[in-house]
Write a protein that holds these residues in place. Structure first.
Motif, short mmCIF file in Angstrom:
data_model
loop_
_atom_site.label_atom_id
_atom_site.label_comp_id
_atom_site.label_asym_id
_atom_site.label_seq_id
_atom_site.Cartn_x
_atom_site.Cartn_y
_atom_site.Cartn_z
N PRO A 189 19.57 -31.33 15.74
CA PRO A 189 18.89 -31.10 16.83
C PRO A 189 17.09 -31.38 17.10
CG PRO A 189 19.79 -29.81 16.70
CD PRO A 189 19.85 -29.75 15.50
N GLU A 190 16.70 -31.85 16.08
CA GLU A 190 15.23 -32.24 15.84
C GLU A 190 15.50 -33.22 15.55
OE1 GLU A 190 17.12 -30.28 11.87
OE2 GLU A 190 17.53 -29.64 14.26
N ARG A 191 15.79 -34.23 15.08
CA ARG A 191 16.60 -36.24 15.50
C ARG A 191 16.45 -36.85 16.17
NH1 ARG A 191 16.75 -37.11 9.74
NH2 ARG A 191 17.28 -39.11 10.39
N GLU A 192 15.94 -37.60 16.41
CA GLU A 192 15.33 -38.29 18.14
C GLU A 192 16.32 -39.26 17.81
OE1 GLU A 192 14.23 -37.93 20.75
OE2 GLU A 192 13.21 -36.25 20.48
N ALA A 193 17.09 -40.03 16.74
CA ALA A 193 17.99 -40.40 16.77
C ALA A 193 18.40 -41.18 15.41
CB ALA A 193 16.88 -42.42 16.71
N LEU A 194 19.95 -40.52 15.30
CA LEU A 194 20.52 -40.91 14.18
C LEU A 194 21.93 -41.41 14.40
CD1 LEU A 194 19.17 -38.98 11.68
CD2 LEU A 194 21.87 -37.48 12.47
N SER A 195 21.91 -42.49 13.22
CA SER A 195 23.24 -42.99 13.05
C SER A 195 24.53 -42.61 13.26
CB SER A 195 23.23 -44.48 12.75
OG SER A 195 22.55 -44.60 11.08
N SER A 196 25.08 -41.90 12.29
CA SER A 196 26.31 -40.65 12.02
C SER A 196 26.45 -39.78 12.81
CB SER A 196 25.97 -40.72 9.97
OG SER A 196 24.76 -39.48 9.73
N GLY A 197 27.11 -39.48 12.79
CA GLY A 197 27.92 -38.14 12.79
C GLY A 197 28.28 -36.91 11.78
N TRP A 198 28.23 -36.19 11.92
CA TRP A 198 28.76 -34.73 10.95
C TRP A 198 30.23 -34.68 10.19
CZ3 TRP A 198 32.44 -30.46 11.49
CH2 TRP A 198 33.14 -30.68 12.64
N ILE A 199 30.69 -35.38 11.44
CA ILE A 199 32.28 -35.79 10.78
C ILE A 199 32.64 -36.34 9.38
CG2 ILE A 199 34.72 -35.99 11.68
CD1 ILE A 199 33.96 -34.40 13.73
N GLY A 200 31.40 -37.71 10.52
CA GLY A 200 31.52 -39.58 10.02
C GLY A 200 30.05 -39.16 8.60
N ARG A 201 29.18 -37.93 7.89
CA ARG A 201 28.57 -37.71 6.83
C ARG A 201 30.11 -37.41 6.54
NH1 ARG A 201 24.85 -36.36 11.28
NH2 ARG A 201 25.11 -34.47 10.42
N TYR A 202 30.87 -36.01 7.17
CA TYR A 202 31.45 -35.38 6.21
C TYR A 202 32.95 -36.82 5.36
CZ TYR A 202 36.39 -33.82 5.18
OH TYR A 202 37.92 -33.82 4.59
N PHE A 203 32.90 -38.21 5.61
CA PHE A 203 34.26 -38.69 5.56
C PHE A 203 32.88 -39.58 4.37
CE2 PHE A 203 35.93 -39.85 9.52
CZ PHE A 203 36.71 -38.68 9.88
N ASP A 204 32.06 -40.10 4.54
CA ASP A 204 30.87 -40.46 3.01
C ASP A 204 30.84 -39.51 2.66
OD1 ASP A 204 30.34 -42.58 4.87
OD2 ASP A 204 28.32 -41.95 5.96
N ALA A 205 31.14 -37.94 2.29
CA ALA A 205 30.70 -37.47 1.79
C ALA A 205 31.55 -37.11 0.90
CB ALA A 205 29.81 -35.57 2.18
N THR A 206 32.81 -37.31 1.21
CA THR A 206 33.99 -36.57 0.00
C THR A 206 35.54 -38.36 0.46
OG1 THR A 206 35.35 -36.10 2.42
CG2 THR A 206 34.50 -34.33 1.35
N CYS A 207 34.79 -39.00 0.91
CA CYS A 207 36.07 -40.17 1.83
C CYS A 207 35.88 -41.84 1.40
CB CYS A 207 36.91 -40.36 2.80
SG CYS A 207 37.91 -38.25 3.49
N LYS A 208 34.79 -42.27 0.55
CA LYS A 208 34.70 -43.14 -0.36
C LYS A 208 35.71 -44.02 -0.56
CE LYS A 208 30.07 -40.70 -1.08
NZ LYS A 208 29.19 -40.94 -2.66
N GLY A 209 35.64 -45.13 -0.22
CA GLY A 209 36.55 -46.06 -0.60
C GLY A 209 38.23 -45.74 -0.12
N GLU A 210 38.70 -44.62 1.20
CA GLU A 210 39.35 -43.88 1.53
C GLU A 210 40.04 -44.73 2.70
OE1 GLU A 210 41.32 -41.86 0.88
OE2 GLU A 210 40.24 -40.50 -0.64
N ASP A 211 40.95 -45.31 2.81
CA ASP A 211 42.02 -46.01 3.66
C ASP A 211 41.63 -45.43 5.46
OD1 ASP A 211 43.43 -46.22 6.18
OD2 ASP A 211 46.05 -45.94 4.19
N PRO A 212 40.74 -46.50 6.69
CA PRO A 212 40.08 -46.13 7.34
C PRO A 212 41.07 -44.67 7.90
CG PRO A 212 41.61 -47.74 7.77
CD PRO A 212 41.61 -47.70 5.88
N HIS A 213 42.33 -44.31 8.07
CA HIS A 213 43.25 -43.89 8.79
C HIS A 213 42.68 -42.57 8.65
CE1 HIS A 213 46.20 -47.03 8.12
NE2 HIS A 213 46.56 -46.74 9.52
N VAL A 214 41.73 -41.93 8.15
CA VAL A 214 41.63 -40.79 7.37
C VAL A 214 40.84 -40.18 8.47
CG1 VAL A 214 38.47 -41.70 6.75
CG2 VAL A 214 39.79 -39.52 5.73
N GLY A 215 40.59 -41.39 9.91
CA GLY A 215 40.01 -40.37 10.61
C GLY A 215 40.51 -41.48 12.06
N ILE A 216 40.83 -40.15 13.01
CA ILE A 216 41.19 -41.69 14.55
C ILE A 216 41.13 -40.80 15.47
CG2 ILE A 216 44.23 -41.92 15.78
CD1 ILE A 216 45.29 -42.18 12.89
#
Length: 434
Positions: free
Chosen positions: A145-172
């Motif tokens: 809430p305290e940031r004016e602009a952010l290019s990533s979401g909470w689920i996207g950051r979960y993908f970044d942290a745990t799913c590097k190099g994964e099939d894009p089907h990781v999220g639909i």
């Protein structure tokens, strides 16, 4: 020629989102080709098999759902005084206890609650609430809430942290645009409105499909070939190699979409889904889960909740769509024997004001309930219902920070630390069984 770009697997591991309903692919090739050619960018985490991994389904209620006419505090006289024209009748409310009950069209959700498969989290919100649809939705989706602009979401950051190099089907995501919540800095999910739209539809599709066909075997040479030591050389990016990459990218989209089309066309649901976009989206998700995709998070939306005028009929219909669609989805999951793998979460960008307005509707508010659904739940009600008289500028004061819900899901369901994703450690809630 960039050989390591020539296979479907190498491309899919990189997490590009393809919305292939258009006949061209955006001009991002120079940067993309160089990024994809990194041989060190391979699987760094254990990937689910598609048959036994945990799945999160996120349902967005767009427009600001009226939480007070969803989880109804029928036992509070202040509710009936504030809503003489649009309030729910105490006799028709599906009573959860002596104070709250579910709206009368949520019969299927009441059945889930009675079976211990639905948890109500009351009074969910955040400090200094914003009543703009766009800003508040950004806050819920980024979880910052305290940031004016952010290019990533909470689920996207979960993908970044745990799913590097994964099939894009990781999220639909089912819809016209990828929700900000699903966007990572490195991993991007697939997004499509219908399975048929996720494919290459150019005029020379047959030529693209032929690109990845296996070449016919050649006759062995008559002489034993000489061993030649390969020389190191600099890879040159040329217009021809970029075009070949485009061709193969289109082919990869075609092959991937064929898998999804096969799953959705062969799916035989055991329950009747409502004939609307939301029901169709959940049916598609159920088909992909049944088909064994290695997807960890699915995302779908139900819109129409901005009920400033003539709310009662509109909101009643939305509650029926929500209840019937989710009931069909859970029957599907049980039939597939996949229900133990699935957790479903609903949210909206804000609730509505306590008092009805002069147009028999409600205006933008703040705190509202969330639903958590699945067979692994620990308790039925989380948190205290906000006071209907001790208000913040006419709005409910939140009692549960929505990031505590996210932290609970990340840690207890998706099995990942929440602090690196949410930026700080929030208290978790007793929602899920250990």
């Amino acid at each position: 020629m960039l050989k390591n770009l020539s296979t479907r697997r190498v491309f899919l591991q990189k997490g590009l989102t393809l919305l292939a309903a258009a006949q061209t692919v955006p001009a991002f090739i120079n940067q993309t080709v160089m990024a994809l050619s990194d041989p060190l960018d391979t699987h760094r985490t254990q990937r689910p098999s598609g048959k036994d991994g945990k799945i999160l389904v996120v349902v967005q209620l767009s427009g600001g759902n009226d939480g007070l006419n969803t989880v109804v505090p029928f036992g509070d006289d202040a509710y009936h005084r504030a809503r003489p024209g649009i309030g729910e009748d105490s006799k028709s409310v599906l009573k959860v206890n002596d104070y709250i009950g579910l709206q009368s069209n949520l019969k299927s959700l009441k059945e889930l609650y009675d079976k211990g498969r639905l948890t109500i989290v009351q009074g969910v919100g955040y400090p200094n609430p914003n009543r703009s649809h766009f800003k508040s939705m950004d806050i819920w989706q980024t979880a910052v809430p305290e940031r004016e602009a952010l290019s990533s979401g909470w689920i996207g950051r979960y993908f970044d942290a745990t799913c590097k190099g994964e099939d894009p089907h990781v999220g639909i995501a089912i819809g016209g645009n990828t929700p900000l919540a699903m966007q990572g800095e490195r991993v991007r999910p697939l997004t499509f409105e219908r399975p048929e739209s996720y494919r290459y539809n150019g005029t020379d599709k047959d030529a693209y499909i032929s690109l990845n066909k296996r070449a016919a075997p050649q006759e062995p040479p008559s002489e034993k070939p000489k061993l030649v030591r390969p020389a190191s050389r600099k890879i040159e990016i040329t217009p021809a190699s970029e075009l070949d990459f485009l061709h193969r990218t289109a082919m990869d989209a075609q092959v991937s979409s064929d898998d999804i089309l096969r799953m959705t066309r062969n799916h035989q649901p055991v329950a009747q889904y409502p004939n609307n976009e939301f029901g169709s989206g959940l049916r598609t998700i159920a088909a992909m889960i049944g088909g064994g995709l290695p997807t960890r998070v699915y995302y779908v939306s139900l819109g129409g909740f901005d009920t400033h005028a003539n709310q009662r009929g509109r909101h009643d219909n939305l509650m029926l769509q929500l209840s019937d669609s989710l009931a069909a989805f859970w029957k599907d999951m049980q039939k597939q024997e996949n229900d133990d793998r699935v957790l479903l979460m609903t949210f909206s960008e804000f609730g509505r004001r306590v008092e009805q307005n002069a147009s028999s509707g409600t205006d933008h508010g703040a705190a509202a309930p969330m639903f958590i659904m699945g067979p692994k739940l620990k308790t039925g009600i989380i948190g205290n219902h906000p006071s209907l008289t001790d208000l913040d500028q006419g709005d409910l004061k939140y009692t549960v920070d929505f990031r505590s819900v996210y932290a609970t899901i990340l840690q207890s369901w998706l099995d990942t630390p929440s602090k690196p994703i949410l930026g700080q450690q929030f208290n978790t809630l007793p929602i899920l069984k250990a």
